[in-house]
Design a protein around this motif. Structure first.
Motif, PDB file in Angstrom:
ATOM      1  N   HIS A 186      89.953  74.897  19.262  1.00 50.62           N
ATOM      2  CA  HIS A 186      89.140  76.294  19.322  1.00 50.62           C
ATOM      3  C   HIS A 186      90.164  77.355  19.418  1.00 50.62           C
ATOM      4  O   HIS A 186      90.934  77.464  20.143  1.00 50.62           O
ATOM      5  N   ARG A 187      90.282  78.066  18.201  1.00 50.56           N
ATOM      6  CA  ARG A 187      91.205  79.083  18.217  1.00 50.56           C
ATOM      7  C   ARG A 187      90.870  80.349  19.018  1.00 50.56           C
ATOM      8  O   ARG A 187      89.758  80.689  19.155  1.00 50.56           O
ATOM      9  N   LEU A 188      91.923  80.715  19.794  1.00 49.76           N
ATOM     10  CA  LEU A 188      91.756  81.929  20.549  1.00 49.76           C
ATOM     11  C   LEU A 188      91.880  83.110  19.723  1.00 49.76           C
ATOM     12  O   LEU A 188      92.794  83.366  18.752  1.00 49.76           O
ATOM     13  N   ALA A 189      90.888  84.012  19.713  1.00 50.67           N
ATOM     14  CA  ALA A 189      90.816  85.028  18.930  1.00 50.67           C
ATOM     15  C   ALA A 189      91.968  86.196  19.166  1.00 50.67           C
ATOM     16  O   ALA A 189      92.397  86.366  20.227  1.00 50.67           O
ATOM     17  N   PRO A 190      92.425  86.786  18.214  1.00 50.89           N
ATOM     18  CA  PRO A 190      93.530  87.702  18.287  1.00 50.89           C
ATOM     19  C   PRO A 190      93.746  88.551  19.462  1.00 50.89           C
ATOM     20  O   PRO A 190      94.575  88.706  20.318  1.00 50.89           O
ATOM     21  N   ARG A 191      92.460  89.221  19.616  1.00 50.90           N
ATOM     22  CA  ARG A 191      92.397  90.271  20.655  1.00 50.90           C
ATOM     23  C   ARG A 191      92.416  89.850  21.919  1.00 50.90           C
ATOM     24  O   ARG A 191      93.014  90.414  23.007  1.00 50.90           O
ATOM     25  N   TRP A 192      91.826  88.638  22.212  1.00 51.45           N
ATOM     26  CA  TRP A 192      92.176  87.866  23.497  1.00 51.45           C
ATOM     27  C   TRP A 192      93.533  87.443  23.859  1.00 51.45           C
ATOM     28  O   TRP A 192      93.978  87.253  25.006  1.00 51.45           O
ATOM     29  N   ALA A 193      94.082  87.017  22.646  1.00 54.25           N
ATOM     30  CA  ALA A 193      95.539  86.286  22.852  1.00 54.25           C
ATOM     31  C   ALA A 193      96.514  87.671  23.360  1.00 54.25           C
ATOM     32  O   ALA A 193      97.335  87.640  24.096  1.00 54.25           O
ATOM     33  N   GLU A 194      96.347  88.791  22.599  1.00 52.20           N
ATOM     34  CA  GLU A 194      96.861  90.056  22.876  1.00 52.20           C
ATOM     35  C   GLU A 194      96.678  90.584  24.511  1.00 52.20           C
ATOM     36  O   GLU A 194      97.507  90.865  25.146  1.00 52.20           O
ATOM     37  N   ARG A 195      95.435  90.443  24.917  1.00 51.57           N
ATOM     38  CA  ARG A 195      95.348  90.609  26.242  1.00 51.57           C
ATOM     39  C   ARG A 195      95.775  89.666  27.264  1.00 51.57           C
ATOM     40  O   ARG A 195      96.411  90.041  28.416  1.00 51.57           O
TER      41      ARG A 195
END
Length: 184
Positions: A16-25
């Motif tokens: 399940h890939r973490l969305a980029p904006r959540w990874a940035e957070r």
């Protein structure tokens, strides 16, 4: 990849890939500083690795899946020594000999194993921000996890940001929360 436990006790393996904006957070919340050595356990396609590099970290991206490990090497080839891709199982993880941090979304099925290794005597772990299944994160944060009497002398554990199922593609059937570990 990580494991999802479905109704009836069935286990489904999946990534399940973490969305980029959540990874940035996640990386912003972790307070990673330029030059920090950071492990990204279960790096996948680099969703967390990319904002770690942008924050100036030196990253060890750990990924078992051979195609994803190859894609990570290709994706981060232009940053030189700032990203080292290690194809390894979380169960066989060798920790750095110098102080390090962890910012990662490790395989949920390996949660206890990864945490025991990170918190073992002699570990140079300074801090960890780990996206885990919510119930597991709560167990570790409240000191009800295996070995808590030992590791809680050296580390503080707390719950961080809760991640909605929509933070992942595909959406997992369980809730996720960040577990924060800080060396005292």
């Amino acid at each position: 990849s990580w494991c999802s436990v479905l109704a009836g006790g069935n286990v489904r393996w999946g990534w399940h890939r973490l969305a980029p904006r959540w990874a940035e957070r996640l990386v912003a919340d972790a307070g990673v500083a330029p030059g920090d050595l950071v492990l990204d356990i279960g790096a996948g396609d680099g969703a967390i690795t990319a904002p770690l590099v942008a924050a100036g970290a030196r990253v060890i991206a750990v990924e078992l899946h051979p195609q994803r490990a190859a894609l990570l090497r290709e994706r981060f080839a232009d940053v030189g020594r700032r990203v080292t891709v290690v194809r390894a199982d979380a169960a066989d993880l060798r920790l750095p000999r110098r102080p390090f941090r962890v910012v990662a979304s490790p395989p949920y099925a390996a949660t206890a194993l990864v945490l025991r290794r990170l918190l073992a005597p002699g570990s140079r772990l300074v801090a960890a921000d780990l996206v885990l299944e919510h119930a597991a994160a709560r167990r570790w944060a409240t000191g009800r996890a295996p070995g808590a009497a030992r590791w809680s002398r050296d580390f503080d554990a707390a719950l961080g940001r809760r991640l909605p199922r929509s933070a992942f593609t595909p959406r997992p059937p369980i809730d996720s929360t960040t577990l924060l570990l800080r060396r005292r």
